[in-house]
Design a protein around this motif. Structure first.
Motif, mmCIF file in Angstrom:
data_model
loop_
_atom_site.group_PDB
_atom_site.id
_atom_site.type_symbol
_atom_site.label_atom_id
_atom_site.label_comp_id
_atom_site.label_asym_id
_atom_site.label_seq_id
_atom_site.Cartn_x
_atom_site.Cartn_y
_atom_site.Cartn_z
ATOM 1 N N PRO A 5 0.848 -1.192 0.000
ATOM 2 C CA PRO A 5 0.000 0.000 0.000
ATOM 3 C C PRO A 5 0.890 1.250 0.000
ATOM 4 O O PRO A 5 2.074 1.155 0.340
ATOM 5 C CB PRO A 5 -0.763 -0.093 1.322
ATOM 6 C CG PRO A 5 -0.418 -1.390 1.927
ATOM 7 C CD PRO A 5 0.736 -1.975 1.227
ATOM 8 N N MET A 6 0.324 2.392 -0.337
ATOM 9 C CA MET A 6 1.128 3.611 -0.349
ATOM 10 C C MET A 6 1.793 3.797 1.026
ATOM 11 O O MET A 6 1.122 3.725 2.061
ATOM 12 C CB MET A 6 0.294 4.840 -0.677
ATOM 13 C CG MET A 6 1.211 6.018 -0.926
ATOM 14 S SD MET A 6 0.376 7.509 -1.426
ATOM 15 C CE MET A 6 -0.476 7.943 0.031
ATOM 16 N N THR A 7 3.071 4.013 0.999
ATOM 17 C CA THR A 7 3.844 4.017 2.244
ATOM 18 C C THR A 7 4.504 5.376 2.411
ATOM 19 O O THR A 7 4.915 6.001 1.434
ATOM 20 C CB THR A 7 4.909 2.893 2.170
ATOM 21 O OG1 THR A 7 4.218 1.653 2.030
ATOM 22 C CG2 THR A 7 5.769 2.845 3.409
ATOM 23 N N LYS A 8 4.580 5.808 3.683
ATOM 24 C CA LYS A 8 5.202 7.121 3.907
ATOM 25 C C LYS A 8 6.259 7.006 5.017
ATOM 26 O O LYS A 8 6.315 5.988 5.736
ATOM 27 C CB LYS A 8 4.143 8.159 4.241
ATOM 28 C CG LYS A 8 3.295 7.817 5.445
ATOM 29 C CD LYS A 8 2.295 8.922 5.698
ATOM 30 C CE LYS A 8 1.597 8.826 7.040
ATOM 31 N NZ LYS A 8 1.591 7.614 7.804
ATOM 32 N N ARG A 9 7.054 8.051 5.092
ATOM 33 C CA ARG A 9 8.070 8.132 6.136
ATOM 34 C C ARG A 9 7.430 7.879 7.502
ATOM 35 O O ARG A 9 6.346 8.411 7.786
ATOM 36 C CB ARG A 9 8.687 9.531 6.096
ATOM 37 C CG ARG A 9 9.598 9.871 7.261
ATOM 38 C CD ARG A 9 10.262 11.227 7.018
ATOM 39 N NE ARG A 9 10.810 11.815 8.223
ATOM 40 C CZ ARG A 9 11.992 11.496 8.744
ATOM 41 N NH1 ARG A 9 12.748 10.591 8.144
ATOM 42 N NH2 ARG A 9 12.427 12.078 9.839
ATOM 43 N N GLY A 10 8.068 7.073 8.317
ATOM 44 C CA GLY A 10 7.544 6.804 9.662
ATOM 45 C C GLY A 10 6.712 5.543 9.752
ATOM 46 O O GLY A 10 6.471 5.035 10.849
ATOM 47 N N ASP A 11 6.270 4.995 8.623
ATOM 48 C CA ASP A 11 5.501 3.743 8.673
ATOM 49 C C ASP A 11 6.386 2.608 9.197
ATOM 50 O O ASP A 11 7.610 2.630 9.027
ATOM 51 C CB ASP A 11 4.995 3.354 7.277
ATOM 52 C CG ASP A 11 3.747 4.153 6.875
ATOM 53 O OD1 ASP A 11 3.279 4.961 7.697
ATOM 54 O OD2 ASP A 11 3.266 3.956 5.744
ATOM 55 N N LEU A 12 5.733 1.623 9.784
ATOM 56 C CA LEU A 12 6.474 0.454 10.270
ATOM 57 C C LEU A 12 6.342 -0.694 9.277
ATOM 58 O O LEU A 12 5.254 -0.940 8.745
ATOM 59 C CB LEU A 12 5.934 -0.004 11.629
ATOM 60 C CG LEU A 12 6.287 0.845 12.840
ATOM 61 C CD1 LEU A 12 5.712 0.199 14.106
ATOM 62 C CD2 LEU A 12 7.794 1.019 12.994
ATOM 63 N N VAL A 13 7.454 -1.364 9.069
ATOM 64 C CA VAL A 13 7.491 -2.469 8.124
ATOM 65 C C VAL A 13 7.944 -3.722 8.867
ATOM 66 O O VAL A 13 8.803 -3.644 9.744
ATOM 67 C CB VAL A 13 8.485 -2.107 6.985
ATOM 68 C CG1 VAL A 13 8.966 -3.319 6.251
ATOM 69 C CG2 VAL A 13 7.862 -1.097 6.045
ATOM 70 N N ALA A 14 7.326 -4.855 8.547
ATOM 71 C CA ALA A 14 7.775 -6.137 9.134
ATOM 72 C C ALA A 14 8.412 -6.973 8.027
ATOM 73 O O ALA A 14 7.809 -7.150 6.967
ATOM 74 C CB ALA A 14 6.590 -6.885 9.734
#
Ligand code: LLP
Length: 403
Positions: free
Chosen positions: A350-359
């Motif tokens: 999905p559209m991702t932005k600075r600060g998002d968490l990724v696993a």
């Protein structure tokens, strides 16, 4: 795998860190124990996959032994409370210090891969007036159908004693006063997703056992078939716990176990792989020419498998509800100054932005243990689901998997 409360906890935590789902880990251990127990098979957890204290404590608690490949792993197993008589020690080149230590601790078996090393073990045995138990690691010439860096049972691999040398080694061992041949050891590779290599292995072992008995009158007490059972990296949630039952049933069907013989296994990845995720924050979404780079705060120093083996791990943006359409394409990379510091190309998210968490999923095995501090980066942290429960005084881990 990550419920809302857990996500909230993650959001307030410094990244990157490894998260271990201890509920899943304990479930996996239980299933493994049941499946192996059906045939009285013995399991030695391969410490090299993950040697974190809570992981080893759980392994000890369930009663498994340890498969070690360095003196420090032997020490760690003993410090965890695993009894030396459940410890096997493998490796193509054990140093004198390591041999000494393991003899002093009276471990169950040295899995030895050359007559040259067995001669040195014998000398130390004489020096210490001990008879040292040795199993021969044989190279059975079997293609494990896996990555070329993860295959160990082919003639071009450095591992094991070629079958054609077996007679010579057995005769030479007969002249050595302080080593005792107790078994045979095999380990044909890692991340093996098909059972056919194991069937071939059983057939080879049957043949070798026949030769040993017919030509030398030898029947050994122990057969160790190593580890290698693979996991589902593409769709981890489809197979959070490997099908141990099918694995052992297959072995049981094809292996001709001699009377009173014990059969051993050394599983690592399959036990702990799916229980760990590397959690990282998005630092930047950087526009490139015809692509977008998702730059994470985790890099190859935290997880080297993609750079080293081209391994692919499932990557999820856990800040976005899973239902959201994955219509953005990213090259997911780390911040380290190497082009190989990349987790995967063209990942749909999905559209991702600075600060998002990724696993980055399925990183419980050969993840944290292979961390380096190249470029003086910090080591990632480690968080265990059951510890969070204690801290918050209420469970935040739930088996209801939201992602
Ligand atoms: N026994 C011996 C003698 C081994 O060398 C290994 C793994 C095992 C057991 C456990 O294998 P497992 O059940 O975990 O497949 N760093 C690589 C994996 C290297 C495996 C080395 N030996 C990776 O990240 O894929």
């Amino acid at each position: 795998m990550f419920n809302k409360e857990l996500y909230q906890y993650f959001s307030q935590t410094e990244t990157p860190f490894y998260f271990y789902d201890m509920g899943l880990f304990n479930e996996s251990l239980k299933k493994l124990k049941q499946a192996a127990g059906k045939y009285d098979y013995l399991v030695h957890y391969a410490i090299k996959a993950n040697a974190n204290d809570p992981i080893l404590k759980a392994v000890k608690k369930i009663g498994f032994g340890a498969d070690c490949v360095s003196g420090n792993e032997v020490r760690k197993a003993i410090e965890t409370g695993i009894k030396p008589d459940k410890i096997v020690f493998a490796g193509v080149g054990k140093s004198d210090a390591e041999i000494n230590y393991a003899i002093d601790k009276s471990i169950f078996s040295f899995n030895s891969e050359s007559i040259e090393e067995i001669e040195v073990i014998n000398e130390w045995g004489i020096e210490k007036q001990k008879i040292v138990p040795v199993s021969l690691r044989l190279n059975p010439d079997i293609d494990a159908i896996t990555h070329k860096y993860l295959t160990t049972g082919l003639p071009e691999n450095k591992f094991g004693i070629p079958l054609s040398f077996l007679g010579k080694v057995i005769r030479r061992m007969g002249d050595l006063s302080n080593v005792n041949l107790i078994g045979l050891h095999f380990h044909i590779g890692s991340q093996i997703r098909e059972l056919s290599p194991y069937i071939q292995l059983c057939e080879k072992v049957n043949m070798i056992q026949d030769i040993l008995f017919d030509e030398y009158g030898i029947e050994l007490d122990h057969i160790n078939l190593g580890g290698g059972l693979g996991i589902n990296y593409e769709n981890p949630d489809d197979e959070l716990i490997p099908d141990y039952a099918n694995f052992f049933d297959t072995i049981h069907t094809h292996l001709k176990k001699r009377k009173n013989q014990k059969v051993h296994f050394e599983l690592g990845r399959s036990v702990v792989g799916q229980t760990g995720s590397l959690i990282s924050r998005v630092l930047y979404i950087k526009k490139g020419i015809n692509k977008e780079f998702m730059i994470l705060d985790a890099g190859m120093t935290d997880l080297i498998r993609p750079a080293l083996y081209g391994a692919q791990h499932k990557i999820q943006n856990i800040s976005k509800p899973e239902a959201q359409i994955k219509n953005f394409k990213y090259d997911v990379v780390g911040p380290v100054c190497e082009s190989s510091d990349s987790f995967d190309d063209n990942v749909m998210l999905p559209m991702t932005k600075r600060g998002d968490l990724v696993a980055i999923r399925s990183t419980g095995a050969y993840g944290e243990i292979m961390v380096s501090q190249y470029t003086l980066r910090n080591k990632p942290g480690a968080i265990y689901s059951d510890e969070i429960k204690v801290k918050n005084e209420k469970p935040v881990f739930s088996k209801e998997r939201v992602s």
